[in-house]
Design a protein around this motif. Structure first.
Motif, PDB file in Angstrom:
ATOM      1  N   ALA A 196     -29.066 -41.397  13.787  1.00 33.28           N
ATOM      2  CA  ALA A 196     -27.788 -41.909  14.281  1.00 33.28           C
ATOM      3  C   ALA A 196     -27.125 -42.769  13.218  1.00 33.28           C
ATOM      4  CB  ALA A 196     -28.007 -42.734  15.552  1.00 33.28           C
ATOM      5  N   THR A 197     -27.961 -43.524  12.491  1.00 35.56           N
ATOM      6  CA  THR A 197     -27.457 -44.442  11.469  1.00 35.56           C
ATOM      7  C   THR A 197     -28.350 -44.391  10.246  1.00 35.56           C
ATOM      8  OG1 THR A 197     -26.586 -45.940  13.168  1.00 35.56           O
ATOM      9  CG2 THR A 197     -26.872 -46.855  10.966  1.00 35.56           C
ATOM     10  N   TYR A 198     -27.721 -44.341   9.065  1.00 37.22           N
ATOM     11  CA  TYR A 198     -28.457 -44.396   7.808  1.00 37.22           C
ATOM     12  C   TYR A 198     -28.049 -45.663   7.064  1.00 37.22           C
ATOM     13  CZ  TYR A 198     -30.311 -43.468   3.218  1.00 37.22           C
ATOM     14  OH  TYR A 198     -31.015 -43.584   2.051  1.00 37.22           O
ATOM     15  N   PHE A 228     -23.546 -40.604  -1.009  1.00 36.70           N
ATOM     16  CA  PHE A 228     -24.121 -39.279  -0.810  1.00 36.70           C
ATOM     17  C   PHE A 228     -24.480 -39.068   0.655  1.00 36.70           C
ATOM     18  CE2 PHE A 228     -27.975 -36.850  -0.044  1.00 36.70           C
ATOM     19  CZ  PHE A 228     -27.553 -35.589  -0.446  1.00 36.70           C
ATOM     20  N   ALA A 229     -25.130 -40.064   1.268  1.00 42.10           N
ATOM     21  CA  ALA A 229     -25.580 -39.932   2.657  1.00 42.10           C
ATOM     22  C   ALA A 229     -24.412 -39.640   3.581  1.00 42.10           C
ATOM     23  CB  ALA A 229     -26.305 -41.200   3.094  1.00 42.10           C
ATOM     24  N   LYS A 230     -23.312 -40.341   3.406  1.00 38.83           N
ATOM     25  CA  LYS A 230     -22.147 -40.131   4.273  1.00 38.83           C
ATOM     26  C   LYS A 230     -21.518 -38.761   4.028  1.00 38.83           C
ATOM     27  CE  LYS A 230     -19.330 -41.496   7.471  1.00 38.83           C
ATOM     28  NZ  LYS A 230     -19.803 -41.692   8.855  1.00 38.83           N
ATOM     29  N   VAL A 236     -23.242 -39.175  10.741  1.00 41.56           N
ATOM     30  CA  VAL A 236     -24.162 -40.312  10.763  1.00 41.56           C
ATOM     31  C   VAL A 236     -23.414 -41.577  10.328  1.00 41.56           C
ATOM     32  CG1 VAL A 236     -26.242 -41.290   9.705  1.00 41.56           C
ATOM     33  CG2 VAL A 236     -26.179 -38.881  10.345  1.00 41.56           C
ATOM     34  N   VAL A 237     -23.633 -42.658  11.055  1.00 38.81           N
ATOM     35  CA  VAL A 237     -23.047 -43.946  10.684  1.00 38.81           C
ATOM     36  C   VAL A 237     -23.758 -44.466   9.440  1.00 38.81           C
ATOM     37  CG1 VAL A 237     -22.726 -46.359  11.389  1.00 38.81           C
ATOM     38  CG2 VAL A 237     -22.404 -44.509  13.051  1.00 38.81           C
ATOM     39  N   SER A 238     -22.994 -44.864   8.428  1.00 41.77           N
ATOM     40  CA  SER A 238     -23.589 -45.427   7.209  1.00 41.77           C
ATOM     41  C   SER A 238     -23.439 -46.939   7.230  1.00 41.77           C
ATOM     42  CB  SER A 238     -22.931 -44.838   5.963  1.00 41.77           C
ATOM     43  OG  SER A 238     -21.542 -45.125   5.937  1.00 41.77           O
TER      44      SER A 238
END
Length: 348
Positions: A196-198, A228-230, A236-238
């Motif tokens: 859900a969140t990174y 990169f993650a976003k 996903v919430v960054s």
């Protein structure tokens, strides 16, 4: 310096070497004595940073679950001031891959050393069991850095997330991960497990990154991982975090917030740095509750989805409430109480 075994009966002194249960060598609380040890904090801790002693039935229940499943929590390992509140609500941030970190950041009290490739193969199942026993609808996972592992621990992280989903399919997972040395494929492996969140913490402003963080960490590296993650998982919430009170200026905070937004970070948390032991970096200033409110408003104006800002805020503090858009329940009455305490303290 001689080494000693770490047993429940005898805790090594902070800054000394000890032998872990797995036979490796580590430094208690992460940092050895140095010139920093002789530098005092700017002043004594102000009244608004006082916290209650952990107790209560729910607190004891969480402790029993953590101990019986041989888990570690960042709450206890990093000496978090909110442990009484969070454990009293039945929530805990679980720390994966043991209690020995391969890095030695000068703000962090997690033990540092070389785990020599050790991992607990039962940890994914134990983590999932603990989440089920606590009946968590939202769980935060973090970990030590594991530069000793071929994949830096990404596969184990993903296995723990998958185990939670199998046991508790409706539970949302937040992962506060290492930077994986900036390797995008390893970040993607964790994201693919279902988050859900990174989160990956910037920790401090550009100028203070070194000496605050381990030399293997980096300001630009963390921003690159977050961007990169976003981009890889837009749904996903960054999230990232800043500690304040290490000597940063308002202009540097402003710059860091701009850099976060350029990396498409959704949520930022800001809290007071508190020195975990005398061997760690000293506190340069105690940020007042009103200043934290000012920084929150500054960040919100830049377009963050939410900004969690307050003296006792930590990166995983009330994480399940972040998207309520109300500073995780630090409402006006609470903030007024903190401000009044600050005013009273400054008059003394």
């Amino acid at each position: 310096m001689s080494e000693m075994s770490y047993t429940a009966r005898r805790r090594p002194e902070s800054g000394t070497k000890f032998v872990t249960e797995q036979g490796g060598s580590a430094v208690m609380d992460g940092i050895k004595p140095s010139a920093l040890t002789q530098i005092p904090d700017v002043s004594s801790k102000p009244s608004w940073l006082r916290v209650r002693v952990p107790n209560g039935a729910k607190y004891q229940e969480v402790m029993d679950i953590v101990r019986s499943h041989k888990l570690h929590t960042v709450c206890s390992e990093s000496k978090c001031p909110n442990i009484a509140e969070c454990w009293g609500r039945g929530t805990a941030t679980l720390m994966l891959m043991g209690s020995v970190c391969t890095r030695a950041c000068k703000f962090c009290s997690v033990n540092t050393g070389n785990p020599q490739g050790w991992l607990d193969p039962k940890e994914p199942a134990n983590v999932a069991d603990a989440v089920a026993l606590m009946n968590l609808k939202y769980v935060v996972l973090t970990s030590v850095d594991r530069d000793d592992l071929p994949d830096l621990g990404a596969g184990h992280y993903a296995a723990c997330i998958s185990a939670i989903h199998e046991r508790m399919p409706d539970t949302a997972v937040e992962a506060l991960t290492p930077d994986f040395q900036g390797q995008h494929a390893l970040v993607a492996k964790v994201l693919d497990a279902g988050l859900a969140t990174y989160a990956q913490n910037l920790e401090t402003v550009r100028r203070l990154t070194h000496p605050v963080r381990d030399i293997r960490a980096g300001y630009e590296q963390t921003l690159d991982v977050l961007k990169f993650a976003k981009g890889y998982a837009p749904q996903v919430v960054s999230k990232t975090s800043l500690m304040l009170g290490l000597g940063e200026t308002d202009a540097e905070i402003d710059e860091a917030l701009d850099d976060m937004r350029a990396a498409n970070v959704d949520v930022v948390t800001m809290g007071q740095y508190m020195r975990p032991t005398k061997n760690h970096l000293p506190v340069e200033r105690y940020v007042t509750p009103d200043e934290f409110r000012k920084y929150r408003e500054m960040a919100l104006a830049k377009g963050f989805m939410e900004v969690v800002s307050g003296p006792l805020v930590r990166s995983s503090y009330r994480a399940e409430r972040v998207l309520e858009h109300n500073n995780v329940g630090l409402d006006e009455a609470t903030m007024d109480g903190l401000r009044n305490a600050a005013v009273t303290a400054m008059r003394c």
